[in-house]
Design a protein around this motif. Structure first.
Motif, short mmCIF file in Angstrom:
data_model
loop_
_atom_site.label_atom_id
_atom_site.label_comp_id
_atom_site.label_asym_id
_atom_site.label_seq_id
_atom_site.Cartn_x
_atom_site.Cartn_y
_atom_site.Cartn_z
N SER A 13 0.78 -1.19 0.19
CA SER A 13 -0.09 0.12 -0.12
C SER A 13 1.03 1.21 0.02
O SER A 13 0.60 2.05 -0.69
CB SER A 13 -0.91 -0.20 1.26
N MET A 14 1.89 1.21 0.96
CA MET A 14 2.85 2.49 0.94
C MET A 14 3.52 2.82 -0.51
O MET A 14 3.87 3.69 -0.93
CB MET A 14 3.83 2.15 1.76
N LYS A 15 3.93 1.35 -1.24
CA LYS A 15 4.57 1.54 -2.45
C LYS A 15 3.57 2.41 -3.38
O LYS A 15 3.81 3.43 -3.96
CB LYS A 15 4.78 0.37 -3.04
N GLN A 16 2.24 2.00 -3.42
CA GLN A 16 1.39 2.61 -4.54
C GLN A 16 1.07 3.98 -4.15
O GLN A 16 1.03 4.78 -4.89
CB GLN A 16 -0.05 1.79 -4.32
N ALA A 17 1.15 4.25 -2.66
CA ALA A 17 0.92 5.69 -2.30
C ALA A 17 2.03 6.55 -2.77
O ALA A 17 1.99 7.59 -3.15
CB ALA A 17 0.88 5.86 -0.59
N CYS A 18 3.39 6.11 -2.58
CA CYS A 18 4.49 6.68 -3.08
C CYS A 18 4.19 7.10 -4.53
O CYS A 18 4.72 8.19 -4.99
CB CYS A 18 5.56 6.05 -3.00
N PHE A 37 4.94 10.07 4.34
CA PHE A 37 5.11 8.72 4.40
C PHE A 37 5.00 8.35 5.83
O PHE A 37 4.11 7.32 6.40
CB PHE A 37 6.71 8.37 4.11
N SER A 38 5.58 8.97 6.87
CA SER A 38 5.39 8.75 8.06
C SER A 38 3.84 8.71 8.75
O SER A 38 3.23 7.90 9.22
CB SER A 38 6.26 9.48 9.25
N PHE A 39 3.25 9.74 8.28
CA PHE A 39 1.93 9.91 8.74
C PHE A 39 0.88 8.79 8.07
O PHE A 39 -0.02 8.16 8.72
CB PHE A 39 1.45 11.14 8.08
N LEU A 40 1.13 8.65 6.85
CA LEU A 40 0.17 7.64 6.09
C LEU A 40 0.63 6.18 6.72
O LEU A 40 -0.36 5.26 6.85
CB LEU A 40 0.66 7.56 4.44
N GLY A 72 15.40 14.39 2.94
CA GLY A 72 14.11 14.24 3.79
C GLY A 72 13.10 13.50 2.90
O GLY A 72 11.87 13.42 3.19
N MET A 73 13.48 12.89 1.75
CA MET A 73 12.74 12.33 0.84
C MET A 73 12.60 10.88 1.18
O MET A 73 13.75 10.04 1.25
CB MET A 73 12.91 12.59 -0.51
N VAL A 74 11.45 10.07 0.96
CA VAL A 74 11.55 8.50 1.04
C VAL A 74 11.47 7.87 -0.24
O VAL A 74 10.77 8.24 -1.04
CB VAL A 74 10.24 8.05 2.00
N LEU A 75 12.27 6.95 -0.51
CA LEU A 75 12.43 6.27 -1.94
C LEU A 75 11.78 4.85 -1.61
O LEU A 75 11.90 4.20 -0.44
CB LEU A 75 13.48 6.22 -2.57
N ILE A 76 11.09 4.31 -2.57
CA ILE A 76 10.51 3.07 -2.36
C ILE A 76 11.53 2.03 -2.11
O ILE A 76 11.56 1.05 -1.31
CB ILE A 76 9.92 2.56 -3.76
N ARG A 77 12.82 2.10 -2.59
CA ARG A 77 13.62 1.12 -2.09
C ARG A 77 14.32 1.22 -0.99
O ARG A 77 15.00 0.23 -0.35
CB ARG A 77 14.99 1.50 -3.04
N HIS A 78 13.87 2.33 -0.19
CA HIS A 78 13.98 2.26 0.95
C HIS A 78 13.42 1.28 1.99
O HIS A 78 13.76 0.88 3.09
CB HIS A 78 13.82 3.89 1.79
#
Length: 79
Positions: A13-18, A37-40, A72-78
């Motif tokens: 779900s988080m991957k789709q959100a990103c 990301f943290s909020f979701l 400060g950015m989250v990448l899917i690979r993280h």
């Protein structure tokens, strides 16, 4: 027989959100701000009910360390 894995479902779900929320061009890194990301993630984990608050905090701590290395950015690979 399928095995329900709440964490894997949440990460999917988080991957789709990103991919939906990113400002990167299609096919790009699909970055989103850590705060978003943290909020979701926290919200979805809390309504799932099978992922503890301790697990959520530990996961987000690791993600924040990665995000801090990328402005400060989250990448899917993280994850």
């Amino acid at each position: 027989i399928s095995c329900w894995n709440p964490l894997q479902s949440l990460l999917s779900s988080m991957k789709q959100a990103c991919e939906i929320l990113t400002r990167d061009p299609e096919g790009g890194a699909a970055r989103i701000p850590f705060e978003t990301f943290s909020f979701l993630y926290s919200y979805l984990a809390s309504i799932d009910g099978e992922i503890s608050e301790t697990e959520t905090k530990a996961f987000l701590h690791g993600i924040k360390e990665q995000a801090d290395k990328h402005s400060g950015m989250v990448l899917i690979r993280h994850f």
